[in-house]
Each structure stands twice: as C-alpha cells, then as structure tokens.
Design an enzyme around this catalytic site. Structure first.
Site, mmCIF file in Angstrom:
data_model
loop_
_atom_site.group_PDB
_atom_site.id
_atom_site.type_symbol
_atom_site.label_atom_id
_atom_site.label_comp_id
_atom_site.label_asym_id
_atom_site.label_seq_id
_atom_site.Cartn_x
_atom_site.Cartn_y
_atom_site.Cartn_z
ATOM 1 N N ASP A 472 -24.421 51.335 53.497
ATOM 2 C CA ASP A 472 -23.753 52.563 53.067
ATOM 3 C C ASP A 472 -24.202 53.673 54.009
ATOM 4 O O ASP A 472 -25.206 53.539 54.708
ATOM 5 C CB ASP A 472 -24.158 52.872 51.623
ATOM 6 N N ASP A 672 -27.949 52.805 48.135
ATOM 7 C CA ASP A 672 -28.841 53.550 47.248
ATOM 8 C C ASP A 672 -28.158 54.123 46.022
ATOM 9 O O ASP A 672 -28.823 54.701 45.169
ATOM 10 C CB ASP A 672 -29.496 54.704 48.016
ATOM 11 N N ASP A 676 -22.961 51.487 44.980
ATOM 12 C CA ASP A 676 -23.344 50.361 45.827
ATOM 13 C C ASP A 676 -23.771 49.139 45.020
ATOM 14 O O ASP A 676 -23.901 48.046 45.586
ATOM 15 C CB ASP A 676 -24.515 50.769 46.746
#
Length: 784
Positions: A472, A672, A676
C-alpha cells in the site's frame, strides 16, 4: 468496601438484578468504559470507580453484583502448560508431553524466568547429573581397570568389584534415571514411541542383564564362571549412559533458556514504578495502579512506563529495543511514546493511553511466546519421519541382537545385547525432534529484538519463498501523516493571512488534509479564529465564515461550480506542485480567488533504500493504492516500483493479490489500514505495519514494529537464515542416524573388527542434540 451515595448517572441500574450481564449492558449503553480494578481488590464493580471489596456482594452505587478481579494478587491466574515440540499438547498442570516425553513449559511468556520457577527442571537435572557423575566415576574406573595389564584378572574382576559397581550404579539408574524410565513407560503405553522409548529400553536392558549375571550367573551357562567372578556385567555402561543423557538434558535446557533472552530483554524494559502527576505534585506509584488517562512524568534517562501521548515537554526517545533502530526519535506534544523505551535528556509528561496487558510491550511478549510455540510446515517432515523412525529402530535393534547371537563370536549373547543397546541409544531421535522447534524459537526471539514480530512459524517459512511484494502507499511507503508544503496566493494576499482563514475553517473538518493544514498553521505560529456557518460539501470541500468573511476551500471543480474565477496566473505553479505528487486545494474569499494550499504525504526516508534492497533480493514490487493516479505515479517513479494500480478499493486489492497468486507468484502483502486487511489475509504472507490498525495486524502473519519497509528487509533476511538453519539441522540429524545406526549394529565388525560401546553411543547421542541446539543458537547473532 468503599461506598458513597448513588450517582444519578447510575439510576438505570438502581434496581437489584441477579443477572450481571443485562445490568452491565444497561450501564454501558452510554458509552461508559468498564472500570479496571486495582491489583489489591478481590471483588470490584465494573461500572463504578473506587468500589472494591474483599467479599462478594452488590455495588452500593448501581446495585450490580460485584465481579471477581482477575488481577487480584492473591489469586493466581491459571497457567496452561504446553510442549516445546508439540504445541497442540496443553495441560493445566505441569508434567511430561505424552507424545515426546519432554517436560511441559508454561504457554504464556515461554522461556521467561519468573522467580526462578520455570528453572525447576534444569535445577533437578543438574543435581541429578552431578550426583550421578560422582557415583559413576569409580564405577567406570573399576570397570575399565582390566584394560591395564598389571590389573587384569585381579580384584577388578572379582566379586567385590562387581558388587561395588552394582551398588554405586543402582542410585544412578534407579533414582537419576527414573524420569527417563517413566517417560519411556508412558510412550509404550500410549504407543507414542520417542527418544525415551529407546533410552529406557537400552539402559534397562544393560542394567537388568548385569543384575541377572551378578545374582544368577547360571542363567548364562554359555558364559559360565570365567574364574574371575562369573558372567560379565555392564553396570558401567548403564550408569555412564544415564550420566551422558543427563548432561545432554542439562545442556539442552540451558540452551532452551537462552531462546527466551529476547523476551526477558523486553520484559526488563518495563519499569516497576511510575511517577504519577496528581494534585499539583508527583507521586511514585506501582505500575499496576496506573490507569488510562493518568498523567505521568518521565524524567531524563528514565524508562517510559506505559504507552501514551506526550502532553508536555520535548525529548529524544531511544526506541531501539522495540524497533531495532539505533537513532533516538524526537518526541514533542501529541507524539506517541511506547512503554519500555528510554527517555533522553529532556523531561516529558505523558498521558497514559494503554496500560497492563494492552501495552505494545505486553502484546509483543504475548505474540513472541505464541510464535515460539507455533509449528513451521517443514516440521511436518520431521514429524512424519519420527513416526516411522522409532519402530524401525526397535526392529533394527531386535535384528542386531538376533544376528549377533546367531553369527557373532563368543560370548555371542553378550555381544548381541550390547550392540542392540548401542543401536537403541545412538538412534535416539532427539536431534531430529529439536531441529525445527529450536531454530523457530531462537529466530522469533531474534526478530523481536529487531522489530520483526512473527505471529506464527508458517509465516516465517513462507516469507523465504516470496517473490512478489504488494504494498500500500499511504503509511507503508509514505509517512501516512500529510504535511502542509506550500501556500500560493493571488493579488495582494499574504500567505499567513490566507492560511489563517483556510486553517480556521478546516479546523471543523475531519479530513486528513484538513488536519495537515491546521497543524501547519499552528507550527507557523498562526493564531486561528472561530468559524461560523460551517458546511462540508461532500467530495468537494468546505465553506463557512471566518472573521465575517465567506471562505470557500476545495477542489477546482467546486470553484467552477461556484463560478469563482481568476486562477490563471497561479495554474503553472499548481501544475508543478502536482507533478511533485502534492495535493493542491484551492481557496476563495468573498467569491474571489485568493490562492491555494499544497499538502503532501512525504515518502518515508527509508523507503528507497529498502525497495532497492528488496529488488536486489529478487522481489518484484507492486503498489496498490486508493490515491489518484498522478500522486501514485510520482511515488512509484521516485521509488522504482515495478507496477502501480491507483484508485484501488479493499476488494480490488484482495482480487489483485489473488490474481498474482493464480499466476504462480508467492505473494507478500504489506499494509497498515483496515482497507488492507482483506489483501493481507489473501496473501501467502501478510505483513502489517506496527503503526497501523489492530485489524491489519490481526490479519497479518508478521508485524513490522517500526512501520517501514526496512523491517521487511530484516524479515526476509531472518526467514532465509532460519530456513537455512533448519535445513542444516535436519540434514545433520538424518546424516547422523544414517551413519550411526549401522555402525552401532556392527556393520564394520566383519571388516575392521570394530564394535561401538553403548557408552560411546550415549556420548554421540548427546553430542548430536547439543550440535543441533548450538547451530540453532547461531541465529541469535544473525545479521539482519
């Protein structure tokens, strides 16, 4: 019991109710947090602060039945014991594993010394070893004295010598060897054959044979009385084997204790007491009584007592034992601090946010303990082999005995027995059983010291095979905390004046970009004003009045909709900022263009070096982000990301991970946020940033405490080193048994005339275990 008048806030609970659950639901409906009792209270009210008692009863404030306090020091929490090699075995009392016979250990905080209680087995084995060694030494000397020509056929072969050996070896075998025989008997009864099966049979056969030969030599007429006291005895072999096995156990237990050194180091970080700021002064209190919301003073050089937020002061905090990073981190107001880290030269006042078992330190200890007990898939190979190994060894021992008795030289019966015992002893599968668990235990502890928290051994093994990393952007490659970068103005506007209006208005918004503008203004010393008539325009911006002037802040599309013109002269600057990956928000005052504010989520300083090293390790990097393509493209280009997918949703991230796996890739996902979590769960290995959400960390197999990709580099190095170490251990264990068993059976006798003494077999067996443990302990110093 402390008591006071009923509070109006508890009126809903004023009626006495026998069932505590509905009452608690009633009282907590308003969002009231459940009260945490002090460690000294046996009973407490979960809703009313300060209501504690030594006896059960009802709360005088709300009428709720008092609850038993699980933290009460007079009532120890139940300890669950498990096997270091078979974590599926759990018992409420200490004892031996029914599968492998190894002593069970506390499941929580495995390997951590607590008042020395968990060292009981080591102390017991050490005591047995030294007593046995003292008693066995004269037995061994007398038994081997016949090898000296001047003493051969003298008193050393006589009745007195044989009885001395019998008397001295009896406590060694019967007392010191009792745990081995007990475990061996259980293995036979349960049919879970293990190393203790072989040891108990081998020692028992040598010891029993010797007593029969001593008391009833006529049982062995082929041996008869050789004129020097009767049939030969092998008390020294039984005693020496017990001593060597005890030595191996002592060395193994000491080595296993070292695997908990990482947890002990973390536990030692937590101070026993804290400095509570209360009523205008400081009071030193036990850490157990600190509650969420308490203000605590941390003086220079002291350890931070609990997880919290800085409310006053400025200092650099050494977080190396948590993150693995040696450089102290600057802490100012509103920055988070972690319990157990060391304050620098400045003084801090922090507000406790997490205490007790909720602190990061406690969670790390719990996670490491559980991970050390988890099983790597490769251990299945060792378990499968061990399942067939012991029965096969028993068969080999029987065949060895029969062949020597049938074909061997005189005394053939004795040769058959001794070689069968040697086979049983040298083939003990302890090295095979320890090969994987020892490496996993040491590696998990090593990772914890470097800020890599392994949730289970399967993730550690899977990480070695990863060839594709999906990341990400926000919070993983970037800081996740947008910063004010630039203020552009038109006409006669001054930057600080425009920023004052924009930040004053944005203070009413919860958007991350708004928070960046407000913080940026405060850092510049801009004094904000109250905003009136605030209104948030979904997907567009905000509008309101500040100081009597109408202020509009948002996207260019919003400005066009409101027919705000006059942006031409600043558009080239806006394009340059957007080309750098910054987000530009436009501002109009009283319907006239006034300027723009640029906000950027900076790339982490460590990201570029980490990506380069991951590329060097052969990994392909894919970025999946919900941000705009332009911003994502700038970040990807700066870092050298292999591919980018912008505008991704949680579902599309998960589907992309599944698609990569369908292509035959072994995928690790690093993220995080809550968005996700599905992708983390779908990946072969999920890696959560420690700075992220609990949902992400629960979905991942590995947590990187520091929250940047350097931790991922360490995790990959740790995984590869661990799997290499495990393969070395397994190779050594297989090779040792492949060579040792034929030699012990007498394969070399027809050619060289060599036979293997059971004593030498016992020494070799202990050496194999110690070698495997020593190799595993090398992981404690592996460079990450």
């Amino acid at each position: 019991m402390n008591s006071s008048e009923p509070s109006p806030s508890h009126s809903c609970c004023s009626k006495e109710k026998p069932d505590a659950a509905p009452v608690e639901s009633c009282c907590s409906g308003g969002g009231q947090d459940k009260v945490k009792p002090s460690a000294g209270a046996k009973y407490f009210c979960p809703m009313c602060e300060g209501v504690e008692s030594d006896k059960p009863g009802d709360c005088p404030k709300c009428g709720m039945a008092l609850e038993r306090n699980p933290a009460w020091k007079g009532e120890a929490q139940k300890t669950i014991y498990t096997c270091p090699m078979h974590p599926e075995v759990e018992r409420e009392v200490a004892g031996d594993c029914p599968i492998c016979g190894m002593a069970l250990e506390p499941k929580v905080m495995a390997g951590v010394e607590e008042d020395g209680e968990d060292q009981g087995e080591l102390r017991d084995m050490t005591r047995k070893f030294w007593v046995s060694a003292i008693l066995t030494f004269p037995v061994f000397v007398v038994a081997m004295a016949h090898l000296i020509p001047s003493m051969a056929h003298g008193w050393v072969d006589g009745t007195v010598s044989r009885w001395m050996q019998a008397v001295l070896s009896a406590p060694v075998v019967v007392w010191a060897g009792a745990p081995f025989f007990r475990r061996g008997w259980r293995s036979l009864v349960s049919r879970h054959f293990n190393m203790w099966t072989l040891i108990s049979l081998g020692v028992g056969a040598a010891f029993g044979f010797s007593w029969v030969a001593l008391l009833w030599p006529q049982v062995f007429p082929v041996l008869g009385d050789n004129g020097h006291g009767g049939a030969p005895v092998y008390f020294e072999a039984a005693a020496v084997i017990v001593v060597l096995v005890l030595l191996g156990q002592v060395l193994e237990l000491r080595a296993r204790a070292k695997t908990g050194s990482a947890i002990r180091a973390l536990l030692d970080l937590a101070p026993a007491r804290a400095l509570l700021v209360k009523d205008g002064g400081d009071k030193e209190v036990a850490l157990e009584v600190v509650k969420v919301g308490d203000l605590l003073r941390v003086r220079p050089g002291e350890k931070v007592p609990v997880d919290g937020v800085v409310v006053e002061g400025r200092s650099a905090v050494d977080e190396s034992m948590i993150t693995g990073e040696p450089v102290p981190v600057e802490k100012v107001k509103d920055d988070a601090v972690v319990g157990g880290t060391v304050n620098g030269t400045g003084g801090l006042v922090i507000r406790a946010e997490k205490v007790g078992d909720d602190t990061m330190l406690s969670r790390i200890v719990q996670m490491v303990g559980e991970a050390q007990r988890s099983r790597a898939p490769i251990q299945g190979l060792a378990d499968q082999v061990a399942g067939y190994f012991v029965p096969a060894v028993l068969g080999v021992a029987v065949v060895t005995f029969v062949l020597w008795w049938w074909l061997g030289p005189e005394p053939a019966l004795v040769h058959g027995l001794i070689n069968a015992v040697a086979v049983l002893i040298i083939a003990c599968p302890c090295a095979l059983g320890l090969a994987t668990p020892m490496s996993i235990m040491v590696a998990v502890g090593r990772g914890a010291r470097a800020g890599v928290l392994v949730k289970d051994a399967g993730a550690l093994e899977g990480l070695e095979k990863v060839d594709t990393l999906v990341v990400d952007k926000t919070g993983t490659l970037t800081e996740g905390r947008p910063k004010l970068m630039e203020v552009l103005v038109t006409g006669d506007w001054q930057r600080d004046d425009l920023l004052k209006l924009v930040a004053s208005l944005e203070r009413g918004s919860e958007h991350p970009l708004a928070a960046a503008m407000v913080k940026g203004a405060e850092e510049k010393g801009v004094v904000l004003e109250k905003a009136d008539d605030f209104d948030s325009i979904t997907g567009g911006g905000v509008v309101g009045k500040v100081g009597g002037r109408e202020v509009l802040v948002g996207k260019m599309e919003l400005m066009k909709d409101r027919q705000v013109m006059g942006w031409g002269e600043m558009l080239p600057q806006v394009e340059k900022l957007q080309a750098k990956g910054q987000t530009v928000v436009f501002a109009a005052v009283d319907g006239v263009a006034a300027g723009a504010v640029a906000v950027e989520d900076p790339i982490k300083e460590s990201a570029k070096a980490a990506i380069d090293e991951l590329h060097a390790m052969g990994l392909k990097i894919h970025m999946l982000t919900g941000d705009h393509a332009a911003t994502a493209g700038v970040v990807a280009k700066a870092l050298g990301i292999d591919s980018v997918e912008a505008g991704a949703t949680p579902d599309s991230k998960m589907e992309r991970v599944k698609a990569l796996r369908a292509e035959g890739r072994v995928v690790a996902m690093a993220g995080d946020g809550i968005n996700d979590a599905p992708a983390l769960a779908a990946a072969n290995v999920g890696l959560a940033m420690g700075s992220g959400t609990d949902v992400a960390m629960q979905s991942a197999g590995v947590t990187l405490v520091k929250g940047d990709l350097r931790g991922l580099v360490r995790a990959v190095h740790l995984s590869r080193a661990t799997m290499r170490n495990i393969r070395q251990n397994l190779w050594f264990a297989f090779l040792y048994n492949a060579l040792g068993i034929p030699v012990a059976a007498g394969l070399l006798y027809p050619v060289f005339g060599w036979v293997l003494s059971p004593m030498i077999a016992g020494a070799a067996m202990s050496l194999s275990s110690v070698s495997v443990i020593g190799n595993a302990l090398r992981l404690r110093k592996v460079e990450l």
